[in-house]
Each structure stands twice: as structure tokens, then as C-alpha cells.
Design a protein around this motif. Structure first.
Motif, PDB file in Angstrom:
ATOM      1  N   VAL A   2       0.730  -1.154  -0.089  1.00 43.82           N
ATOM      2  CA  VAL A   2      -0.222  -0.048   0.099  1.00 43.82           C
ATOM      3  C   VAL A   2       1.027   1.246   0.140  1.00 43.82           C
ATOM      4  CG1 VAL A   2      -1.569   1.213   1.304  1.00 43.82           C
ATOM      5  CG2 VAL A   2      -1.922  -1.029   1.242  1.00 43.82           C
ATOM      6  N   GLU A   3       0.707   2.235  -0.964  1.00 45.18           N
ATOM      7  CA  GLU A   3       1.367   3.435  -0.872  1.00 45.18           C
ATOM      8  C   GLU A   3       0.348   4.514  -1.318  1.00 45.18           C
ATOM      9  OE1 GLU A   3       5.676   4.397  -2.755  1.00 45.18           O
ATOM     10  OE2 GLU A   3       3.995   4.001  -4.391  1.00 45.18           O
ATOM     11  N   ASN A   4       0.363   5.540  -0.488  1.00 46.81           N
ATOM     12  CA  ASN A   4      -0.624   6.864  -0.587  1.00 46.81           C
ATOM     13  C   ASN A   4      -1.977   6.472  -0.875  1.00 46.81           C
ATOM     14  OD1 ASN A   4       1.715   8.578  -0.411  1.00 46.81           O
ATOM     15  ND2 ASN A   4       2.327   8.086  -2.653  1.00 46.81           N
ATOM     16  N   GLY A   5      -2.677   5.557  -0.201  1.00 45.29           N
ATOM     17  CA  GLY A   5      -4.014   5.038  -0.481  1.00 45.29           C
ATOM     18  C   GLY A   5      -4.254   4.208  -1.352  1.00 45.29           C
ATOM     19  N   THR A   6      -3.182   3.601  -2.250  1.00 47.96           N
ATOM     20  CA  THR A   6      -3.521   2.799  -3.182  1.00 47.96           C
ATOM     21  C   THR A   6      -2.629   1.548  -3.320  1.00 47.96           C
ATOM     22  OG1 THR A   6      -3.254   4.791  -5.082  1.00 47.96           O
ATOM     23  CG2 THR A   6      -3.163   2.632  -5.942  1.00 47.96           C
ATOM     24  N   ILE A   7      -3.398   0.296  -3.404  1.00 43.31           N
ATOM     25  CA  ILE A   7      -2.951  -0.864  -3.391  1.00 43.31           C
ATOM     26  C   ILE A   7      -2.315  -1.232  -4.597  1.00 43.31           C
ATOM     27  CG2 ILE A   7      -3.370  -3.304  -3.032  1.00 43.31           C
ATOM     28  CD1 ILE A   7      -6.087  -2.231  -1.725  1.00 43.31           C
ATOM     29  N   HIS A   8      -0.917  -1.645  -4.501  1.00 43.00           N
ATOM     30  CA  HIS A   8      -0.081  -2.326  -5.851  1.00 43.00           C
ATOM     31  C   HIS A   8      -0.225  -3.729  -5.728  1.00 43.00           C
ATOM     32  CE1 HIS A   8       1.473   1.698  -6.646  1.00 43.00           C
ATOM     33  NE2 HIS A   8       1.064   2.067  -5.518  1.00 43.00           N
ATOM     34  N   ALA A   9      -0.779  -4.469  -6.498  1.00 42.26           N
ATOM     35  CA  ALA A   9      -1.060  -5.804  -6.441  1.00 42.26           C
ATOM     36  C   ALA A   9      -0.257  -6.471  -7.522  1.00 42.26           C
ATOM     37  CB  ALA A   9      -2.464  -6.242  -6.063  1.00 42.26           C
ATOM     38  N   GLN A  10       0.456  -7.337  -7.357  1.00 41.02           N
ATOM     39  CA  GLN A  10       1.429  -8.187  -8.212  1.00 41.02           C
ATOM     40  C   GLN A  10       0.765  -9.619  -8.517  1.00 41.02           C
ATOM     41  OE1 GLN A  10       3.929  -6.868 -10.053  1.00 41.02           O
ATOM     42  NE2 GLN A  10       3.885  -8.840 -11.569  1.00 41.02           N
ATOM     43  N   LEU A  11      -0.014  -9.540  -9.643  1.00 38.52           N
ATOM     44  CA  LEU A  11      -0.483 -11.120  -9.777  1.00 38.52           C
ATOM     45  C   LEU A  11       0.106 -11.683 -10.919  1.00 38.52           C
ATOM     46  CD1 LEU A  11      -2.862  -9.470  -8.161  1.00 38.52           C
ATOM     47  CD2 LEU A  11      -4.521 -11.133  -9.123  1.00 38.52           C
ATOM     48  N   GLN A  12       0.719 -12.791 -10.603  1.00 31.49           N
ATOM     49  CA  GLN A  12       1.467 -13.592 -11.590  1.00 31.49           C
ATOM     50  C   GLN A  12       2.520 -12.403 -12.384  1.00 31.49           C
ATOM     51  OE1 GLN A  12      -1.631 -15.257 -13.816  1.00 31.49           O
ATOM     52  NE2 GLN A  12      -1.792 -17.154 -12.437  1.00 31.49           N
ATOM     53  N   ASP A  13       2.059 -11.973 -13.736  1.00 30.66           N
ATOM     54  CA  ASP A  13       3.034 -11.146 -14.443  1.00 30.66           C
ATOM     55  C   ASP A  13       2.489  -9.959 -14.574  1.00 30.66           C
ATOM     56  OD1 ASP A  13       1.096 -11.855 -16.173  1.00 30.66           O
ATOM     57  OD2 ASP A  13       2.608 -12.318 -17.930  1.00 30.66           O
ATOM     58  N   GLN A  14       1.487  -9.400 -14.092  1.00 30.53           N
ATOM     59  CA  GLN A  14       0.671  -8.297 -14.075  1.00 30.53           C
ATOM     60  C   GLN A  14       0.433  -7.433 -12.708  1.00 30.53           C
ATOM     61  OE1 GLN A  14      -3.260  -9.390 -15.803  1.00 30.53           O
ATOM     62  NE2 GLN A  14      -2.376  -8.933 -17.823  1.00 30.53           N
ATOM     63  N   THR A  15       0.523  -6.289 -12.951  1.00 34.06           N
ATOM     64  CA  THR A  15       0.423  -5.381 -11.739  1.00 34.06           C
ATOM     65  C   THR A  15      -1.025  -4.683 -11.945  1.00 34.06           C
ATOM     66  OG1 THR A  15       2.594  -5.058 -11.610  1.00 34.06           O
ATOM     67  CG2 THR A  15       1.498  -3.291 -10.433  1.00 34.06           C
ATOM     68  N   TYR A  16      -1.545  -4.678 -10.720  1.00 32.62           N
ATOM     69  CA  TYR A  16      -2.906  -3.876 -10.592  1.00 32.62           C
ATOM     70  C   TYR A  16      -2.993  -2.660  -9.702  1.00 32.62           C
ATOM     71  CZ  TYR A  16      -4.599  -7.976 -13.192  1.00 32.62           C
ATOM     72  OH  TYR A  16      -4.885  -8.812 -14.361  1.00 32.62           O
ATOM     73  N   LEU A  17      -3.489  -1.792  -9.858  1.00 32.02           N
ATOM     74  CA  LEU A  17      -3.754  -0.579  -8.771  1.00 32.02           C
ATOM     75  C   LEU A  17      -4.996  -0.484  -8.468  1.00 32.02           C
ATOM     76  CD1 LEU A  17      -1.567   1.961 -10.732  1.00 32.02           C
ATOM     77  CD2 LEU A  17      -0.889   0.298  -8.771  1.00 32.02           C
ATOM     78  N   LEU A  18      -5.348  -0.706  -7.263  1.00 33.02           N
ATOM     79  CA  LEU A  18      -6.658  -0.590  -6.603  1.00 33.02           C
ATOM     80  C   LEU A  18      -6.642   0.478  -5.472  1.00 33.02           C
ATOM     81  CD1 LEU A  18      -6.766  -4.391  -5.892  1.00 33.02           C
ATOM     82  CD2 LEU A  18      -7.999  -3.430  -7.549  1.00 33.02           C
ATOM     83  N   PRO A  19      -7.749   1.227  -5.547  1.00 32.33           N
ATOM     84  CA  PRO A  19      -7.888   2.289  -4.518  1.00 32.33           C
ATOM     85  C   PRO A  19      -8.122   1.528  -3.090  1.00 32.33           C
ATOM     86  CG  PRO A  19     -10.124   2.115  -5.769  1.00 32.33           C
ATOM     87  CD  PRO A  19      -8.927   1.226  -6.197  1.00 32.33           C
ATOM     88  N   LEU A  20      -7.584   1.956  -1.901  1.00 31.60           N
ATOM     89  CA  LEU A  20      -7.611   1.685  -0.663  1.00 31.60           C
ATOM     90  C   LEU A  20      -9.344   1.759  -0.343  1.00 31.60           C
ATOM     91  CD1 LEU A  20      -6.432  -0.124   1.500  1.00 31.60           C
ATOM     92  CD2 LEU A  20      -5.448   2.047   2.606  1.00 31.60           C
ATOM     93  N   GLY A  21      -9.886   0.772  -0.066  1.00 29.20           N
ATOM     94  CA  GLY A  21     -11.337   1.207   0.290  1.00 29.20           C
ATOM     95  C   GLY A  21     -11.741   0.746   1.845  1.00 29.20           C
ATOM     96  N   GLY A  22     -12.999   0.359   1.975  1.00 23.92           N
ATOM     97  CA  GLY A  22     -13.652  -0.037   3.137  1.00 23.92           C
ATOM     98  C   GLY A  22     -13.060  -1.629   3.694  1.00 23.92           C
ATOM     99  N   GLN A  23     -12.622  -2.414   2.828  1.00 23.96           N
ATOM    100  CA  GLN A  23     -11.892  -3.730   2.965  1.00 23.96           C
ATOM    101  C   GLN A  23     -10.626  -3.601   3.501  1.00 23.96           C
ATOM    102  OE1 GLN A  23     -12.912  -6.419   0.071  1.00 23.96           O
ATOM    103  NE2 GLN A  23     -14.961  -6.874   0.856  1.00 23.96           N
ATOM    104  N   ALA A  24      -9.994  -4.465   4.129  1.00 27.54           N
ATOM    105  CA  ALA A  24      -8.712  -4.685   4.267  1.00 27.54           C
ATOM    106  C   ALA A  24      -7.936  -5.147   2.966  1.00 27.54           C
ATOM    107  CB  ALA A  24      -8.147  -5.752   5.347  1.00 27.54           C
ATOM    108  N   ALA A  25      -6.513  -4.492   2.627  1.00 24.62           N
ATOM    109  CA  ALA A  25      -5.950  -4.416   1.412  1.00 24.62           C
ATOM    110  C   ALA A  25      -5.705  -5.986   1.187  1.00 24.62           C
ATOM    111  CB  ALA A  25      -4.602  -4.067   1.338  1.00 24.62           C
ATOM    112  N   ALA A  26      -5.650  -7.011   2.017  1.00 24.11           N
ATOM    113  CA  ALA A  26      -5.363  -8.331   1.766  1.00 24.11           C
ATOM    114  C   ALA A  26      -6.209  -9.091   1.447  1.00 24.11           C
ATOM    115  CB  ALA A  26      -4.689  -8.950   3.294  1.00 24.11           C
TER     116      ALA A  26
END
Length: 77
Positions: free
Chosen positions: A25-49
Motif C-alpha cells: 500500500v502506498e498513498n492510499g493505493t494498493i499495488h498488487a502483483q498477480l503473476q506477471d501483471q500489476t494492478y492498482l486498486l484504491p484502498l477502500g472499506g475492506q482490508a487490502a489483503a
């Protein structure tokens, strides 16, 4: 609360197989690495995990669906 900058791993199981992803998590954004792709998600009401696990599970399910559809359409005779 999710600690910023701390790289963490999550795993989900589907049909007896384990799938893993990493995220931070960085600056309210989740940076997720799934296999060979990176996804950016806004940090919301749920836990990042939990958000990363949900994304990973959906990607795995979708990939399985696409593979099954391809086998059906392009099966060899």
C-alpha cells in the motif's frame, strides 16, 4: 490498518491448487502483483489483503472459464 510500503503475500486455494500474489500500500493505493501483471486498486472499506485475495480469486476463476471455453470451441477432432 495496512502499513504503507510493507510488501505482503496472500494466497487463495481453488480446486486443490494454491495461487499467490504480492501487494503493498502506498498513498492510499494498493499495488498488487498477480503473476506477471500489476494492478492498482484504491484502498477502500475492506482490508487490502482481502481485496487482493478477491482480485486473485476472480482472475483465477476467469482464466479457468476461458480455458474451458477454448477447449470446447477449439477441441481437436
Amino acid at each position: 490498518m495496512d502499513r504503507e510500503g510493507l510488501v505482503q503475500d496472500v494466497a487463495v486455494q481453488l480446486d486443490g491448487q494454491t495461487y499467490k500474489a504480492s501487494y503493498f500500500v502506498e498513498n492510499g493505493t494498493i499495488h498488487a502483483q498477480l503473476q506477471d501483471q500489476t494492478y492498482l486498486l484504491p484502498l477502500g472499506g475492506q482490508a487490502a489483503a482481502q481485496m487482493v485475495k478477491s482480485l486473485l480469486l476472480e482472475k483465477v476463476r476467469r482464466k479457468g472459464f476461458r480455458q474451458a471455453l477454448a477447449r470446447k470451441w477449439f477441441r481437436q477432432k
